[in-house]
Design a protein around this motif. Structure first.
Motif, PDB file in Angstrom:
ATOM      1  N   PHE A  50       0.833  -1.204   0.000  1.00 31.22           N
ATOM      2  CA  PHE A  50       0.000   0.000   0.000  1.00 31.22           C
ATOM      3  C   PHE A  50       0.867   1.254   0.000  1.00 31.22           C
ATOM      4  CE2 PHE A  50      -2.205   3.358   2.275  1.00 31.22           C
ATOM      5  CZ  PHE A  50      -3.399   3.412   1.592  1.00 31.22           C
ATOM      6  N   THR A  51       1.929   1.229   0.832  1.00 28.98           N
ATOM      7  CA  THR A  51       2.815   2.396   0.912  1.00 28.98           C
ATOM      8  C   THR A  51       3.441   2.686  -0.439  1.00 28.98           C
ATOM      9  OG1 THR A  51       3.345   1.546   3.090  1.00 28.98           O
ATOM     10  CG2 THR A  51       4.652   3.391   2.289  1.00 28.98           C
ATOM     11  N   ILE A  52       3.859   1.626  -1.124  1.00 30.02           N
ATOM     12  CA  ILE A  52       4.513   1.819  -2.415  1.00 30.02           C
ATOM     13  C   ILE A  52       3.519   2.365  -3.440  1.00 30.02           C
ATOM     14  CG2 ILE A  52       5.527   0.561  -4.348  1.00 30.02           C
ATOM     15  CD1 ILE A  52       6.948  -1.161  -2.185  1.00 30.02           C
ATOM     16  N   ALA A  53       2.306   1.806  -3.457  1.00 24.10           N
ATOM     17  CA  ALA A  53       1.308   2.271  -4.409  1.00 24.10           C
ATOM     18  C   ALA A  53       0.978   3.735  -4.152  1.00 24.10           C
ATOM     19  CB  ALA A  53       0.055   1.417  -4.319  1.00 24.10           C
ATOM     20  N   LYS A  54       0.903   4.082  -2.849  1.00 18.15           N
ATOM     21  CA  LYS A  54       0.571   5.447  -2.484  1.00 18.15           C
ATOM     22  C   LYS A  54       1.667   6.410  -2.947  1.00 18.15           C
ATOM     23  CE  LYS A  54      -0.549   7.932   1.777  1.00 18.15           C
ATOM     24  NZ  LYS A  54      -0.673   7.744   3.232  1.00 18.15           N
ATOM     25  N   SER A  55       2.919   5.985  -2.780  1.00 22.37           N
ATOM     26  CA  SER A  55       4.029   6.867  -3.138  1.00 22.37           C
ATOM     27  C   SER A  55       4.093   7.087  -4.644  1.00 22.37           C
ATOM     28  CB  SER A  55       5.341   6.267  -2.657  1.00 22.37           C
ATOM     29  OG  SER A  55       5.730   5.224  -3.527  1.00 22.37           O
ATOM     30  N   ALA A  56       3.597   6.107  -5.407  1.00 20.27           N
ATOM     31  CA  ALA A  56       3.705   6.216  -6.859  1.00 20.27           C
ATOM     32  C   ALA A  56       2.620   7.116  -7.426  1.00 20.27           C
ATOM     33  CB  ALA A  56       3.622   4.831  -7.494  1.00 20.27           C
ATOM     34  N   ALA A  57       1.559   7.373  -6.640  1.00 18.86           N
ATOM     35  CA  ALA A  57       0.453   8.168  -7.174  1.00 18.86           C
ATOM     36  C   ALA A  57       0.763   9.645  -7.026  1.00 18.86           C
ATOM     37  CB  ALA A  57      -0.833   7.819  -6.422  1.00 18.86           C
ATOM     38  N   PRO A  58       0.483  10.452  -8.062  1.00 15.15           N
ATOM     39  CA  PRO A  58       0.752  11.884  -7.959  1.00 15.15           C
ATOM     40  C   PRO A  58      -0.138  12.556  -6.909  1.00 15.15           C
ATOM     41  CG  PRO A  58      -0.092  11.292 -10.157  1.00 15.15           C
ATOM     42  CD  PRO A  58      -0.033  10.047  -9.361  1.00 15.15           C
TER      43      PRO A  58
ATOM     44  N   ALA C  36      10.946  13.518  -9.650  1.00 13.94           N
ATOM     45  CA  ALA C  36      10.542  13.652  -8.251  1.00 13.94           C
ATOM     46  C   ALA C  36       9.625  12.503  -7.835  1.00 13.94           C
ATOM     47  CB  ALA C  36       9.846  14.987  -8.046  1.00 13.94           C
ATOM     48  N   GLN C  37       8.660  12.162  -8.726  1.00 15.81           N
ATOM     49  CA  GLN C  37       7.735  11.084  -8.375  1.00 15.81           C
ATOM     50  C   GLN C  37       8.486   9.774  -8.217  1.00 15.81           C
ATOM     51  OE1 GLN C  37       4.611  11.952  -7.621  1.00 15.81           O
ATOM     52  NE2 GLN C  37       4.677   9.929  -6.716  1.00 15.81           N
ATOM     53  N   ASP C  38       9.467   9.558  -9.097  1.00 16.51           N
ATOM     54  CA  ASP C  38      10.315   8.375  -8.977  1.00 16.51           C
ATOM     55  C   ASP C  38      10.996   8.352  -7.630  1.00 16.51           C
ATOM     56  OD1 ASP C  38       9.643   7.647 -11.426  1.00 16.51           O
ATOM     57  OD2 ASP C  38      11.642   7.747 -12.330  1.00 16.51           O
ATOM     58  N   GLU C  39      11.424   9.540  -7.211  1.00 13.99           N
ATOM     59  CA  GLU C  39      12.152   9.622  -5.951  1.00 13.99           C
ATOM     60  C   GLU C  39      11.270   9.160  -4.794  1.00 13.99           C
ATOM     61  OE1 GLU C  39      15.269  10.054  -5.753  1.00 13.99           O
ATOM     62  OE2 GLU C  39      15.263   9.939  -3.568  1.00 13.99           O
ATOM     63  N   ALA C  44       9.970   4.881  -0.980  1.00 11.43           N
ATOM     64  CA  ALA C  44       9.021   3.908  -0.442  1.00 11.43           C
ATOM     65  C   ALA C  44       9.603   2.504  -0.534  1.00 11.43           C
ATOM     66  CB  ALA C  44       7.701   3.989  -1.210  1.00 11.43           C
ATOM     67  N   PHE C  45      10.266   2.202  -1.648  1.00 15.20           N
ATOM     68  CA  PHE C  45      10.859   0.867  -1.797  1.00 15.20           C
ATOM     69  C   PHE C  45      11.945   0.640  -0.757  1.00 15.20           C
ATOM     70  CE2 PHE C  45       8.952   0.197  -6.012  1.00 15.20           C
ATOM     71  CZ  PHE C  45       8.646  -1.139  -5.872  1.00 15.20           C
ATOM     72  N   VAL C  46      12.810   1.634  -0.585  1.00 13.83           N
ATOM     73  CA  VAL C  46      13.886   1.474   0.397  1.00 13.83           C
ATOM     74  C   VAL C  46      13.291   1.318   1.796  1.00 13.83           C
ATOM     75  CG1 VAL C  46      15.886   2.574   1.432  1.00 13.83           C
ATOM     76  CG2 VAL C  46      15.548   2.700  -1.016  1.00 13.83           C
ATOM     77  N   GLY C  47      12.307   2.174   2.087  1.00 15.74           N
ATOM     78  CA  GLY C  47      11.695   2.129   3.420  1.00 15.74           C
ATOM     79  C   GLY C  47      11.039   0.799   3.700  1.00 15.74           C
TER      80      GLY C  47
END
Lengths: 201, 236, 84, 570
Positions: A50-58, C36-39, C44-47
């Protein structure tokens, strides 16, 4: 096979002298502990995803999707905690050996727990009618996935608690069963704040 | 080691081969020592099947005995430090550091073909003078290339064995990297990540040529002529 | 879980991790990391990698460590009892 | 979990321990006896190994002789080929290595070696096998549905596995995921049983450090499995939803992320290697001590290295993703941890080699297998260093070098480890001795071709040949005569090796029929299972044993016998 030497399927209740191999924790409880380790990691995987999906969304939550009912769920969370507190009272009574005064908190814990699940069900119906579905966005998909898996666990835990309660009424509730059931319920309650913080807020 | 199988056609190919050889000699020595001791012990202490011979009683718990395990174990650690250093250094040079480019290309993978895009005369992508080729990548020798790798459908992997280069193509992402071809010739490009039943049918050719030949080819495929020989870009 | 040998290993591991941190070039510079979005995704991946790695280890150290300590303690008690 | 609770406090064995005559069905199919369940796991695993071996035969034939009609299969199409390699990998790991090494030996050995009459949750144990059998049937059924078996590699990376339009196996992919999921549930239930039994049901007097190494290894492996499987189950549910409900967890066009799957998959995928490795290492420990009449060198060091391996195995998983576009800085950390894991494993190998020193080594068949395990695994171990070094992995990733490396780990684990265990415990399991002569023929007939299968693949991998490509003739650099000769050598060796397995089955069956009676303790071993009858009856012992010492007291000075069983007071 002589009873004194039999291994195994006891839960530490029989008054046979087993000091040589008295387990540190009863079988049922140890088994449940191991099971919960797996379950914690299941939820860790879901929350990570969920965290990853959330981070990928603008923008999060995605525009055009209904918002989750934060206040109502906060109230529902309080109900869930209340059920855990009731179970704590039952726990204390059980370990004092006072099975009579254990009955009421057990029923209370069961009732509050069931209320939590039913309330969640109503919430789902509302959200579905507002247009949040599994396919409408990853937001919805993750919401139903995580909360749904939690609800399944709540079902299982309530069933186990109900079984323990049934045994209590019959008068032969064992520490193994009660320990396993309460551990599972505490796990279900304990993982909820994490879900609430991550998914709802 | 690897250079005896394949030519080294990029600047970092030599580094990777060096790392491979270093690891080979270190672990090869370890392997020889270990298996030597192992076979020596087996043959030395072998007794016939029905024999009544007894063994020595060694617990291995005393310090003087444990030494036989702890010292080799520290030596392994010592060797690991070298390997880690070499691995990190090579990795940094290939995957993390990005030298300023001379040329840029786009690589687009899809089931089951490669599309390569040269930016054309204006050095910009997504303009009319882009040069598209399918399953053939033409590069200029000794130019620093940046590649922008993407995928249209599933995961693929852009692998050029002679460059010692490999990078997954992931749908939804553009991955940037670099290489510098150093040897002219014609080589294989493979897909190294399973991408469906056509995975084995996804070969592309890599042609590295000198600057003059490359410029000539670019001019020949320039947008004016492009209209005539519209490259068969397969839309998904 | 003999602490002595684990301590030795701990030192070595710490030394190696320290060594990795000494290479600031390797640790910091990331020329290929993109927008930035990639960042955000990258973070998130690292975390989550760290989270998923250390959560089970933490749980195991707590639960299994506690269980083993209790068992060893009990074994000692029993030994003393049988000596008496 | 309901089964975990005894039905009546006064009679804990109410429904699992009656000793009266039972019908065939209740004795062999619905039994809760740990030995029967162990056998069920073993025979199911062996049957699956035959299927997996047959798949290897079919696709190796295609690689050596592209386009030829393979006897018993027909022409291998690209779709066939991907499905074959996918299912070969999945079957050999999930339906052969895990059930045989952990479930079969775990079920059979844990109660016998810790000295109790059965698992603590016998009904959960039976349920575990039933779910496992179901998963095997479900997996095989995927070959008979529309579109055929799933062909997206055992790693099932989405979007290939998530969308039917990409993988062309609309049902096969879901059935594959479902079967793997079921199989995990089965081992989850088994794992709870193994750990609880080994911890709580030990015979009186058996202290933690008196537990035989194989039991420790199975316990540690089960813990690793249980803790690592959660994220993969989460990922598998998401993948199944993507396939069947149209969600977009892994669809980059609709807000998902395909790398997420790799993240969840390899979190499980790497510990899984150690999950199957540790039991095989434990089996080896039992065998080399018995056949060299030596105490295990530094018992506690072995245990510590196993724990160290377990801990580190959670810190290395992203090394499978070096090339997949993760943050390149993460690769440094994972190179470090990956090479560090070589330390406990190397130490374990050193300990085993040190155990041989000063022994009186008898090269019986089980010992040959155990020694072969050490040697072959050594090759597997050292070649792993190449791949753990991130810089070299840029080139070697997904080549045949990787393939040869992990076959040099998995073959010793799954095949050599199993044969070591089966030949060693066969007398206990069936009460008959196996033929040593046939056993040795089978041993050499397996080990020599095995090396000839996989050493050529190291060279092919170093030459740049990639995995899962059904015909290398499309790649000019790989289509050369020399490379094709190596492929033919590997395939021929495989045929020889498969042929020699007939010797094993012949030996197995004839020994079962008319082997020499084994007696209680044919190998003169110390551990508790050898104090029971061969084969042990339901309930294992008339009177459960008491334990006085550790399991490896061989050749103790001043004693008449060179072994000292754990249950002998002095």
């Amino acid at each position: 096979m002589s009873a004194g030497l039999s291994s195994g399927s006891n839960d530490g209740l029989e008054p046979i002298d087993r000091t040589a191999k008295r387990p540190v924790v009863a079988n049922g409880i140890l088994g449940m502990m191991l099971f919960i380790l797996t379950e914690v990691m299941l939820f860790a995987g879901l929350v990570s995803a969920f965290t990853i999906a959330k981070s990928a969304a603008p923008v999060w939550p995605p525009p055009g999707q209904p918002r989750l009912p934060i206040e109502a769920t906060a109230f529902n969370s309080v109900v869930l905690f209340a059920s855990a507190v009731a179970l704590l009272f039952a726990h204390r009574a059980f370990h004092k050996g006072d099975r009579e005064s254990m009955r009421r908190p057990m029923w209370l814990a069961l009732g509050l727990g069931s209320f939590f699940v039913i309330f969640q069900g109503f919430e789902w119906v509302t959200l579905l009618s507002e247009g949040l579905t599994m396919t409408s966005s990853t937001y919805g998909a993750f919401f139903y996935l995580i909360v749904g898996i939690h609800a399944l666990h709540a079902f299982g835990a309530i069933a186990l608690l109900a079984r323990a309660n049934h045994r209590l009424q019959q008068g032969w509730l064992t520490p193994g069963l009660f320990g396993a059931a309460e551990m599972f319920w505490f796990f279900v309650v304990g993982v909820w704040p994490v879900i609430y913080l991550v998914v709802y807020l | 080691m690897i250079e005896s199988y394949l030519p080294q056609a990029s600047t970092f190919a030599g580094d990777i081969d060096w790392l491979f050889s270093m690891v080979f000699w270190i672990v090869g020595a370890w392997f020889l020592v270990c298996s030597g001791v192992f076979f020596w012990l087996v043959f030395k202490f072998r007794v016939p099947n029905g024999s009544q011979a007894t063994a020595e009683y060694i617990t291995g718990e005393e310090k003087s005995q444990k030494r036989w395990v702890t010292i080799p174990h520290l030596l392994v650690l010592f060797c690991d430090v070298f390997i880690i250093y070499g691995a990190v250094k090579v990795w940094y040079d290939v995957k993390q550091y990005l030298p300023p480019p001379d040329q840029e290309i786009q690589i687009i993978a899809q089931q089951w073909a490669w599309t390569f895009v040269h930016p054309g005369a204006d050095q910009k992508f997504d303009t009319a003078d882009d040069i598209h080729t399918v399953n053939e990548l033409r590069l200029q020798e000794d130019a620093v290339y940046h590649y922008h790798l993407s995928s249209n459908d599933v995961m693929h992997d852009f692998s050029v064995p002679v460059f010692r280069l490999k990078q997954d193509a992931i749908p939804g992402r553009v991955i940037t990297g670099w290489f510098t071809p150093t040897e002219s010739g014609e080589f294989d490009i493979q897909c190294a990540e399973i991408c469906g039943i056509g995975h084995g049918l996804m070969p592309a050719r890599l042609v590295v040529e000198d600057a003059a030949a490359h410029t000539a080819w670019l001019a020949e495929r320039s947008p004016v002529k492009l209209a005539a020989v519209t490259s068969p870009v397969v839309e998904n | 879980m003999r602490l002595k040998s684990l301590r030795l290993k701990g030192f070595l591991i710490l030394g190696l991790v320290g060594m990795a941190l000494i290479w600031p070039d390797f640790a910091e510079a990331c020329a290929v990391c993109g927008a930035a979005q990639d960042e955000a995704t990258r973070k998130a991946f690292v975390g989550t990698t760290a989270f998923m790695t250390f959560l089970p280890l933490g749980m195991l150290f707590l639960v299994v460590g506690w269980y083993i300590r209790r068992t060893l303690q009990r074994e000692e008690e029993e030994e003393q009892r049988s000596e008496r | 979990m309901a089964e975990s609770i005894p039905t009546q406090p006064s009679d804990p064995h109410a429904d699992d321990h009656h000793h009266e005559e039972q019908s065939f069905v209740s004795k062999y199919l619905l039994s809760t006896d740990h030995k029967v369940i162990g056998m069920q796991y073993m025979f199911t695993g062996m049957a699956m190994a035959l299927i997996g071996g047959f798949m290897a035969y079919a696709f190796r034939m295609q690689l050596a002789f592209p386009g030829v009609e393979v006897p018993l299969w027909g022409v291998v199409t690209p779709a066939n080929y991907t499905a074959l390699v996918t299912n070969h990998g999945a079957i050999m790991i999930f339906w052969v290595a895990m059930p045989v090494l952990i479930a079969a030996f775990g079920n059979y050995l844990i109660p016998l070696m810790v000295g109790c009459d059965d698992m603590v949750f016998p009904k959960i144990n039976r349920l575990s096998y039933q779910i496992f059998l179901l998963s095997a049937i479900v997996l095989i059924s995927s070959y008979f549905v529309d579109g055929g078996g799933f062909g997206g590699a055992w790693t099932t990376y989405p979007p290939l596995s998530a969308k039917a339009e990409y993988n062309l196996t609309p049902m096969g992919a879901s059935i594959f995921i479902g079967a793997v999921g079921l199989e995990f549930v089965a081992f989850l239930l088994g794992g709870i049983n193994f750990i609880t039994t080994a911890m709580n049901a030990r015979a009186p007097g058996m202290k933690l450090y008196d537990i035989p190494m194989v039991i420790w290894m199975i316990v540690i492996a089960s813990i690793l499995f249980m803790v690592s499987v959660g994220p993969l189950l989460a990922g598998a549910i998401m993948l199944l939803f993507d396939q069947q409900l149209g969600t977009a967890f892994y669809d980059p066009n609709r807000g998902g992320d395909p790398v997420l799957w790799q993240h969840l998959f390899w979190f499980f995928g790497h510990p899984e290697v150690y999950v199957v490795l540790l039991p095989a290492i434990g089996i080896t420990a039992e065998i080399i001590t018995v056949f060299s009449r030596k105490k295990l060198f530094a018992y506690r060091t072995v245990l510590n290295t196993a724990i160290g391996t377990g801990v580190l195995s959670f810190c290395v998983w992203a090394h499978h993703q070096f090339i997949s576009g993760i943050d390149p800085r993460m690769a440094h950390v994972f190179t470090l941890t990956t090479l560090l894991i070589s330390i406990p494993i190397a130490e374990m190998m050193f300990v085993y080699i040190a155990t041989l020193y000063g022994g009186a080594i008898r090269l019986a068949t089980p010992m040959l297998w155990a020694l072969a395990f050490i040697f072959e695994f050594l090759i597997g171990g050292v070649t792993g260093i190449f791949l753990g070094a991130s810089g070299a992995d840029i080139y070697l990733h997904d080549t045949y070098f990787v393939l040869a490396h992990f076959h040099y780990t998995f073959f010793p684990i799954a095949i050599i480890g199993t044969f070591a265990g089966v030949t060693y415990w066969f007398p206990k399991m069936f009460g008959k001795m196996m033929s040593d002569r046939l056993g040795k023929i089978h041993f050499w007939g397996t080990i020599i071709p095995f090396n000839f299968i996989f050493i050529p693949l190291f060279f092919l991998g170093a030459g740049g040949q990639h995995r899962r490509i059904y015909d290398f003739q499309n790649f000019p650099a790989l289509a050369g005569e020399g490379m094709q000769d190596l492929r033919i050598l590997a395939t021929t060796s495989l045929l020889v090796m498969l042929g020699f397995q007939l010797v094993f089955f012949y030996n197995f069956i004839t020994s079962l029929m008319k082997g020499k009676a084994a007696g209680k303790n044919p190998w003169k071993a110390n551990t508790l299972e050898w104090t029971a009858e061969s084969p042990p009856p339901h309930g294992n012992w008339k009177e459960l044993p008491t334990v006085y010492r550790g399991p490896y007291e061989y050749s103790v000075p001043g004693r008449e016998k060179d072994y000292w069983p754990q249950d002998e007071p002095n």
